[in-house]
Design a protein around this motif. Structure first.
Motif, PDB file in Angstrom:
ATOM      1  N   VAL A 431       0.836  -1.205   0.000  1.00 34.61           N
ATOM      2  CA  VAL A 431       0.000   0.000   0.000  1.00 34.61           C
ATOM      3  C   VAL A 431       0.867   1.250   0.000  1.00 34.61           C
ATOM      4  N   ARG A 432       1.937   1.242   0.758  1.00 35.88           N
ATOM      5  CA  ARG A 432       2.847   2.401   0.785  1.00 35.88           C
ATOM      6  C   ARG A 432       3.457   2.660  -0.585  1.00 35.88           C
ATOM      7  N   ASP A 433       3.765   1.593  -1.330  1.00 33.14           N
ATOM      8  CA  ASP A 433       4.335   1.756  -2.671  1.00 33.14           C
ATOM      9  C   ASP A 433       3.347   2.430  -3.621  1.00 33.14           C
ATOM     10  N   ASP A 434       2.037   2.190  -3.380  1.00 33.80           N
ATOM     11  CA  ASP A 434       1.006   2.745  -4.269  1.00 33.80           C
ATOM     12  C   ASP A 434       0.304   3.964  -3.682  1.00 33.80           C
ATOM     13  N   LYS A 435       0.805   4.424  -2.541  1.00 37.37           N
ATOM     14  CA  LYS A 435       0.085   5.444  -1.760  1.00 37.37           C
ATOM     15  C   LYS A 435      -0.171   6.732  -2.520  1.00 37.37           C
ATOM     16  N   ASN A 436       0.732   7.109  -3.419  1.00 36.88           N
ATOM     17  CA  ASN A 436       0.599   8.395  -4.108  1.00 36.88           C
ATOM     18  C   ASN A 436       0.215   8.258  -5.578  1.00 36.88           C
ATOM     19  N   LYS A 437      -0.221   7.074  -5.978  1.00 36.65           N
ATOM     20  CA  LYS A 437      -0.636   6.892  -7.369  1.00 36.65           C
ATOM     21  C   LYS A 437      -2.033   7.459  -7.590  1.00 36.65           C
ATOM     22  N   LYS A 438      -2.249   7.980  -8.766  1.00 33.76           N
ATOM     23  CA  LYS A 438      -3.511   8.634  -9.096  1.00 33.76           C
ATOM     24  C   LYS A 438      -4.635   7.611  -9.235  1.00 33.76           C
ATOM     25  N   GLY A 453      -4.747   0.045  17.915  1.00 34.28           N
ATOM     26  CA  GLY A 453      -3.398   0.496  17.581  1.00 34.28           C
ATOM     27  C   GLY A 453      -2.550  -0.509  16.833  1.00 34.28           C
ATOM     28  N   GLU A 454      -3.146  -1.576  16.313  1.00 35.51           N
ATOM     29  CA  GLU A 454      -2.381  -2.594  15.596  1.00 35.51           C
ATOM     30  C   GLU A 454      -2.839  -2.677  14.146  1.00 35.51           C
ATOM     31  N   GLY A 455      -2.368  -3.708  13.425  1.00 39.94           N
ATOM     32  CA  GLY A 455      -2.785  -3.905  12.040  1.00 39.94           C
ATOM     33  C   GLY A 455      -2.408  -2.737  11.154  1.00 39.94           C
ATOM     34  N   PHE A 456      -3.416  -2.138  10.494  1.00 44.05           N
ATOM     35  CA  PHE A 456      -3.182  -1.029   9.566  1.00 44.05           C
ATOM     36  C   PHE A 456      -3.230   0.339  10.256  1.00 44.05           C
ATOM     37  N   ASN A 457      -3.184   0.382  11.581  1.00 43.51           N
ATOM     38  CA  ASN A 457      -3.384   1.638  12.310  1.00 43.51           C
ATOM     39  C   ASN A 457      -2.467   2.748  11.818  1.00 43.51           C
ATOM     40  N   LYS A 458      -1.157   2.525  11.839  1.00 47.74           N
ATOM     41  CA  LYS A 458      -0.199   3.558  11.422  1.00 47.74           C
ATOM     42  C   LYS A 458      -0.347   3.881   9.943  1.00 47.74           C
ATOM     43  N   LEU A 459      -0.659   2.852   9.142  1.00 51.26           N
ATOM     44  CA  LEU A 459      -0.820   3.056   7.700  1.00 51.26           C
ATOM     45  C   LEU A 459      -2.004   3.976   7.408  1.00 51.26           C
ATOM     46  N   VAL A 460      -3.097   3.771   8.124  1.00 46.10           N
ATOM     47  CA  VAL A 460      -4.281   4.624   7.937  1.00 46.10           C
ATOM     48  C   VAL A 460      -3.932   6.081   8.211  1.00 46.10           C
ATOM     49  N   LYS A 461      -3.203   6.327   9.294  1.00 45.72           N
ATOM     50  CA  LYS A 461      -2.806   7.694   9.633  1.00 45.72           C
ATOM     51  C   LYS A 461      -1.920   8.304   8.555  1.00 45.72           C
ATOM     52  N   GLU A 462      -0.993   7.492   8.003  1.00 52.32           N
ATOM     53  CA  GLU A 462      -0.112   7.974   6.923  1.00 52.32           C
ATOM     54  C   GLU A 462      -0.920   8.348   5.688  1.00 52.32           C
ATOM     55  N   ILE A 463      -1.869   7.487   5.331  1.00 51.44           N
ATOM     56  CA  ILE A 463      -2.680   7.726   4.124  1.00 51.44           C
ATOM     57  C   ILE A 463      -3.483   9.014   4.272  1.00 51.44           C
ATOM     58  N   ILE A 464      -4.140   9.178   5.421  1.00 50.13           N
ATOM     59  CA  ILE A 464      -4.948  10.387   5.651  1.00 50.13           C
ATOM     60  C   ILE A 464      -4.075  11.631   5.621  1.00 50.13           C
ATOM     61  N   ARG A 465      -2.865  11.516   6.185  1.00 53.28           N
ATOM     62  CA  ARG A 465      -1.966  12.673   6.257  1.00 53.28           C
ATOM     63  C   ARG A 465      -1.376  13.032   4.895  1.00 53.28           C
ATOM     64  N   ASP A 466      -1.003  12.027   4.087  1.00 54.84           N
ATOM     65  CA  ASP A 466      -0.203  12.280   2.893  1.00 54.84           C
ATOM     66  C   ASP A 466      -0.984  12.275   1.584  1.00 54.84           C
ATOM     67  N   ARG A 467      -1.999  11.447   1.475  1.00 53.37           N
ATOM     68  CA  ARG A 467      -2.648  11.270   0.177  1.00 53.37           C
ATOM     69  C   ARG A 467      -3.663  12.380  -0.104  1.00 53.37           C
ATOM     70  N   LYS A 468      -3.647  12.869  -1.355  1.00 52.78           N
ATOM     71  CA  LYS A 468      -4.558  13.926  -1.771  1.00 52.78           C
ATOM     72  C   LYS A 468      -5.656  13.402  -2.690  1.00 52.78           C
TER      73      LYS A 468
END
Length: 514
Positions: A431-438, A453-468
């Motif tokens: 998911v991180r590799d594809d996080k910024n793809k259109k 706080g486990e599983g995709f927890n940190k990933l969800v926060k990254e996506i909300i913060r970084d993806r437009k």
């Protein structure tokens, strides 16, 4: 008056029916929630008047048997979804107004008198309900204290029942407001037709924005814990004084007794009675929601546009002040809500979408089919294949086990399931590799594992913060509120079917890099 088809494929969908329901739902959920939070004593007047206007317009534009009661149920469903903190009495008011509207508008020949009766009865019910609640919470001693206090101030020889005068005045205020609202609403359809001819009330149409859903404050949660401790302490003191266990600690002063009694009742409502009633009501509404999915989906599509219509109408009326601005604003809202479409201007569409539905209803299967028909879908899906849950790359369709193998050391457990931590990390890397793809980025699913706080927890926060660009989270039914609050998601749009996702979602937001 004949029955009409108000199903999704009916011509009425293109008419005002669902737009008026969306406007009514917005008044109940958003306006009602704000007024309830501010504890204003005239909430019934404001929200009730708005509801009565919507009901009367539904009766005029959609004169079919059952149309008002069906709209009432849909509005209650959205009130549950968008304003879960609303107390049960608020739902009682909604169903009373809707039921009376269905009864009074049985024949549209008596439209004017029906508007008047509905407004008077609806607002009187609101005023009487408020007095009844005060009596239940504070007891009859409350009214006695008011009488004693005012009689003491005036020092008159003859005792006057001031509490009766105050209560009667409050009910009379609702009666006068009901007559005024009913009289104004009875001639509203013809006035709206005249307003439509004026360009000053027409907004230019552009794309809708998302529903802004506020997150629950952490301070509010801490306050609730503190109130719970106070409630337990007060109950203990009340029991000690009532059964005279030792020297009574609570004072004998009647005013303090009323205050303490009201605190115990209010807190008991907050922590026991209210949640139980709300849970039972929500369970019933969720059953109704299952049977009205098409109608709910239609209103859901219109809610973002309706919200922006209200906002843009307020901006358009900025040249006026006071009552004149409110009058001008309401005209713009009604004219555009009853036009061929809801026009609005915005640059803030949501890029976060939540897909939620009951378990084992084909959410992941529909996503796989949907992704197979597109080339702009990335992220992770979690289908069940041969009885085992697996990770699937939404774009490349690569699969690998989600459940842990026997003897695997690093695992994640939730309920009866044991997942492979190593493969979770592999899915996160994909998911991180594809996080910024259109295009669309899917994460299936967010549940109890992420909330702790486990599983995709940190990933969800990254996506909300970084993806437009567009994000689609799959959330287990019943957890969407907790997920929204945990990750501070806003603005968002919640859908129950993949078909309900808008095709042009997020196109005016800043796009990610391919």
């Amino acid at each position: 008056m004949s029955d009409i088809d108000i199903s999704r494929n009916s011509p009425w969908v293109r008419g005002p029916y669902y737009r008026l329901i969306a406007l009514w739902a917005l008044c109940e959920a958003m306006l009602g929630g704000m007024i309830h939070g501010l504890k204003l004593p005239v909430s019934g007047l404001i929200v009730g008047s708005a509801a009565i206007v919507c009901i009367c317009l539904i009766a005029w534009y959609v004169p079919g048997k059952g149309s008002i009661i069906k709209a009432t149920i849909i509005v209650a469903i959205f009130k549950m979804m968008l304003s879960p903190q609303a107390p049960p009495p608020a739902y009682i008011a909604v169903f009373f107004q809707g039921s009376m509207g269905e009864l009074l508008f049985w024949n549209r020949k008596f439209f004017r008198i029906s508007c008047l009766l509905l407004a008077v009865l609806g607002l009187l019910e609101s005023g009487l309900q408020r007095i009844l609640v005060l009596t239940i919470v504070y007891g009859n001693e409350f009214w006695k204290v008011i009488n004693d206090f005012i009689n003491g101030l005036t020092r008159q020889k003859q005792t006057t029942n001031y509490s009766l005068l105050i209560g009667s005045g409050y009910v009379l205020l609702h009666l006068i407001a009901g007559i005024f609202v009913g009289a104004c609403t009875s001639g509203l359809p013809k006035r709206i037709d005249r307003w439509k001819e004026s360009k000053q009330y027409v907004l230019e149409a552009t794309a809708p924005a998302g529903i802004l859903v506020p997150a629950v404050s952490k301070k509010r949660k801490r306050l609730k814990k503190g109130l719970f401790i106070i409630w337990l302490l007060l109950i203990g003191l009340y029991v000690q004084s009532w059964f005279k266990i030792g020297t009574p600690i609570l004072p004998s002063n009647i005013s303090l007794k009323i205050l303490l009694r009201s605190l115990i009742i209010v807190l008991s409502w907050i922590f026991i009675i209210g949640p139980l009633l709300r849970k039972a009501l929500h369970r019933w509404l969720q059953k109704k929601q299952t049977g009205s999915q098409q109608e709910v989906a239609e209103v859901l599509r219109l809610l973002p546009a309706t919200e922006q219509l209200v906002v843009q109408s307020w901006k358009r009326s900025a040249g006026n002040k006071g009552w004149k601005r409110i009058s001008n604003w309401s005209r713009i809202v009604l004219v555009n809500a009853l036009a061929d479409g809801i026009p609005l201007t915005t640059s803030d569409r949501p890029n976060i979408f939540i897909l939620t539905a009951p378990i084992q209803t084909g959410k992941t299967s529909s996503l796989i089919k949907w992704a197979a028909e597109r080339e702009d879908v990335y992220g992770i899906l979690t289908p069940v294949i041969n009885g085992k849950r697996v990770f699937m790359n939404a774009h490349s369709k690569e699969q690998f086990p989600m459940e842990a193998m026997p003897g695997e050391q690093e695992t994640l457990s939730v309920g009866r399931f044991v997942f492979s931590k190593t493969n979770f990390e592999k899915a996160i890397k994909m998911v991180r590799d594809d996080k910024n793809k259109k295009g669309w980025l899917i994460l299936d699913e967010i549940g109890p594992l992420e909330l702790r706080g486990e599983g995709f927890n940190k990933l969800v926060k990254e996506i909300i913060r970084d993806r437009k660009d567009k994000i689609l989270f799959v959330v287990r039914e019943g957890l969407q509120g907790q997920v929204r609050d945990c990750f501070n998601m806003e603005p968002i749009l919640i859908v129950s079917r993949i078909e309900d996702l808008p095709e042009n979602a997020g196109e005016n937001s800043q796009q990610g890099q391919p």
